[in-house]
Design a protein around this motif. Structure first.
Motif, PDB file in Angstrom:
ATOM      1  N   UNK A   1       0.691  -0.918   0.193  1.00 44.28           N
ATOM      2  CA  UNK A   1      -0.004   0.021   0.053  1.00 44.28           C
ATOM      3  C   UNK A   1       1.282   0.974   0.529  1.00 44.28           C
ATOM      4  N   UNK A   2       1.816   1.404   0.522  1.00 45.78           N
ATOM      5  CA  UNK A   2       2.425   2.041   0.556  1.00 45.78           C
ATOM      6  C   UNK A   2       3.493   2.614  -0.078  1.00 45.78           C
ATOM      7  N   UNK A   3       3.833   1.755  -1.518  1.00 47.35           N
ATOM      8  CA  UNK A   3       4.551   2.051  -2.825  1.00 47.35           C
ATOM      9  C   UNK A   3       3.387   2.072  -3.799  1.00 47.35           C
ATOM     10  N   UNK A   4       1.935   2.203  -3.431  1.00 48.39           N
ATOM     11  CA  UNK A   4       0.727   2.597  -4.490  1.00 48.39           C
ATOM     12  C   UNK A   4       0.620   4.381  -3.584  1.00 48.39           C
ATOM     13  N   UNK A   5       0.781   3.873  -2.760  1.00 44.03           N
ATOM     14  CA  UNK A   5       0.434   5.426  -1.773  1.00 44.03           C
ATOM     15  C   UNK A   5       1.613   6.597  -2.221  1.00 44.03           C
ATOM     16  N   UNK A   6       2.775   6.260  -2.450  1.00 42.74           N
ATOM     17  CA  UNK A   6       4.196   6.673  -3.486  1.00 42.74           C
ATOM     18  C   UNK A   6       3.511   7.384  -4.439  1.00 42.74           C
ATOM     19  N   UNK A   7       3.688   6.679  -5.076  1.00 43.47           N
ATOM     20  CA  UNK A   7       3.215   6.791  -7.175  1.00 43.47           C
ATOM     21  C   UNK A   7       1.789   7.677  -6.991  1.00 43.47           C
ATOM     22  N   UNK A   8       0.475   7.167  -5.813  1.00 42.39           N
ATOM     23  CA  UNK A   8      -0.485   8.426  -5.773  1.00 42.39           C
ATOM     24  C   UNK A   8      -0.517   9.262  -5.762  1.00 42.39           C
ATOM     25  N   UNK A   9       0.945  10.051  -4.781  1.00 36.93           N
ATOM     26  CA  UNK A   9       1.870  11.352  -4.543  1.00 36.93           C
ATOM     27  C   UNK A   9       1.652  11.736  -5.762  1.00 36.93           C
ATOM     28  N   UNK A  10       2.201  11.344  -6.302  1.00 30.41           N
ATOM     29  CA  UNK A  10       3.257  12.069  -6.991  1.00 30.41           C
ATOM     30  C   UNK A  10       2.040  12.086  -8.481  1.00 30.41           C
ATOM     31  N   UNK A  11       0.960  11.151  -8.717  1.00 37.51           N
ATOM     32  CA  UNK A  11       0.559  11.717  -9.057  1.00 37.51           C
ATOM     33  C   UNK A  11      -0.837  12.814  -9.390  1.00 37.51           C
ATOM     34  N   UNK A  12      -1.030  13.024  -8.071  1.00 37.99           N
ATOM     35  CA  UNK A  12      -1.331  13.784  -7.083  1.00 37.99           C
ATOM     36  C   UNK A  12      -1.054  15.622  -7.833  1.00 37.99           C
ATOM     37  N   UNK A  13       0.808  15.080  -7.135  1.00 37.34           N
ATOM     38  CA  UNK A  13       1.025  16.195  -7.554  1.00 37.34           C
ATOM     39  C   UNK A  13       1.234  16.633  -9.783  1.00 37.34           C
ATOM     40  N   UNK A  14       1.515  15.543 -10.160  1.00 35.62           N
ATOM     41  CA  UNK A  14       0.884  15.748 -11.866  1.00 35.62           C
ATOM     42  C   UNK A  14      -0.380  16.235 -11.936  1.00 35.62           C
TER      43      UNK A  14
ATOM     44  N   UNK B   1       6.158   9.339 -16.387  1.00 35.55           N
ATOM     45  CA  UNK B   1       5.934   8.714 -17.183  1.00 35.55           C
ATOM     46  C   UNK B   1       5.691   7.031 -17.007  1.00 35.55           C
ATOM     47  N   UNK B   2       6.350   6.898 -15.945  1.00 35.57           N
ATOM     48  CA  UNK B   2       6.727   5.617 -15.428  1.00 35.57           C
ATOM     49  C   UNK B   2       6.107   4.950 -14.100  1.00 35.57           C
ATOM     50  N   UNK B   3       4.722   5.709 -13.862  1.00 37.05           N
ATOM     51  CA  UNK B   3       3.846   6.058 -12.879  1.00 37.05           C
ATOM     52  C   UNK B   3       3.084   4.483 -12.769  1.00 37.05           C
ATOM     53  N   UNK B   4       2.818   4.290 -14.385  1.00 30.66           N
ATOM     54  CA  UNK B   4       2.165   3.037 -15.207  1.00 30.66           C
ATOM     55  C   UNK B   4       3.084   1.661 -14.812  1.00 30.66           C
ATOM     56  N   UNK B   5       3.796   1.878 -14.719  1.00 38.37           N
ATOM     57  CA  UNK B   5       5.108   0.554 -15.331  1.00 38.37           C
ATOM     58  C   UNK B   5       5.805   0.236 -13.511  1.00 38.37           C
ATOM     59  N   UNK B   6       5.618   0.809 -12.838  1.00 45.47           N
ATOM     60  CA  UNK B   6       6.534   1.036 -11.455  1.00 45.47           C
ATOM     61  C   UNK B   6       6.530   1.561 -10.354  1.00 45.47           C
ATOM     62  N   UNK B   7       6.773   0.901  -9.176  1.00 50.02           N
ATOM     63  CA  UNK B   7       6.596   1.890  -8.418  1.00 50.02           C
ATOM     64  C   UNK B   7       7.643   2.836  -8.208  1.00 50.02           C
TER      65      UNK B   7
END
Lengths: 73, 135
Positions: free
Chosen positions: A55-68, B30-36
């Motif tokens: 969940x933490x890994x997903x969370x990190x990506x999610x935060x980056x997505x929100x920032x984007x 760009x890599x959000x879909x492919x990697x953590x």
């Protein structure tokens, strides 16, 4: 028993507002405790099949997505 | 650059003097879909990007593609900076030309029309052309 995962997010790279927005969105699947000063973060998963670390890994990506998204807006 | 096969992740160390943080973010998006992705390090000295593939994705491939994306966005950014003046000029022209055309068109209309402008208004205001709403 619910397992927890403790780590930190480097606040030089992650925007605090985006982190807080993401915490609200993750409220249904886990508890996230975040220290604004140190960047320390603790994730407690509600779901036994999904680890807190995942969940933490997903969370990190999610935060980056929100920032984007915020940047685009 | 470190590849950790046993834990299935790559660490990429980036010099922010070569690739600006803005460029690193763009490549990461760009890599959000492919990697953590996890960002760490020091934004002024050394940016560390941790990439952990989501599915069956080779670590070497992930690392190489991320490096390519960094280069791609660095080039894109430099192109944007280099063409900034030209883009501004084009934008200004695009915004101002219709106004200029409108002024020229108004001038032409004024020159060509030699009749009494009140006649036009009197026709438009004529009650003969009015149709009640009920009909």
């Amino acid at each position: 028993m619910m397992e927890s995962f403790e780590t930190f997010l480097n606040l030089k790279f992650y925007n605090i507002d985006s982190i807080e927005e993401s915490i609200e969105d993750f409220g249904e699947v886990c508890d996230i405790f975040f220290d604004k000063c140190s960047g320390e973060i603790k994730v407690i998963s509600f779901d036994a099949e999904t680890s807190s670390e995942e969940i933490f890994r997903e969370f990190c990506n999610y935060v980056l997505g929100v920032m984007k998204n915020n940047q685009v807006i | 650059m470190e590849i950790h096969h046993e834990d299935n992740f790559v660490l990429i160390e980036i010099n922010p003097e070569i690739y600006l943080l803005e460029v690193v973010y763009s490549a990461a998006y760009v890599f959000l879909d492919r990697a953590y992705i996890r960002l760490d390090g020091d934004a002024d000295k050394k940016i560390i990007v941790e990439l952990r593939p989501k599915e069956d994705y080779s670590l070497e491939q992930l690392k190489n593609e991320f490096n390519n994306e960094l280069l791609n966005y660095a080039f894109h950014k430099s192109q944007i900076e280099n063409s900034g003046d030209i883009r501004n000029i084009l934008m200004q022209r695009a915004l101002f030309i219709p106004e200029i055309n409108k002024i020229e068109k108004d001038d032409l209309l004024n020159e060509e029309f030699s009749g009494d402008p009140n006649e036009i208004f009197s026709l438009e205001d004529s009650s003969e052309n009015e149709v009640p709403w009920e009909e």
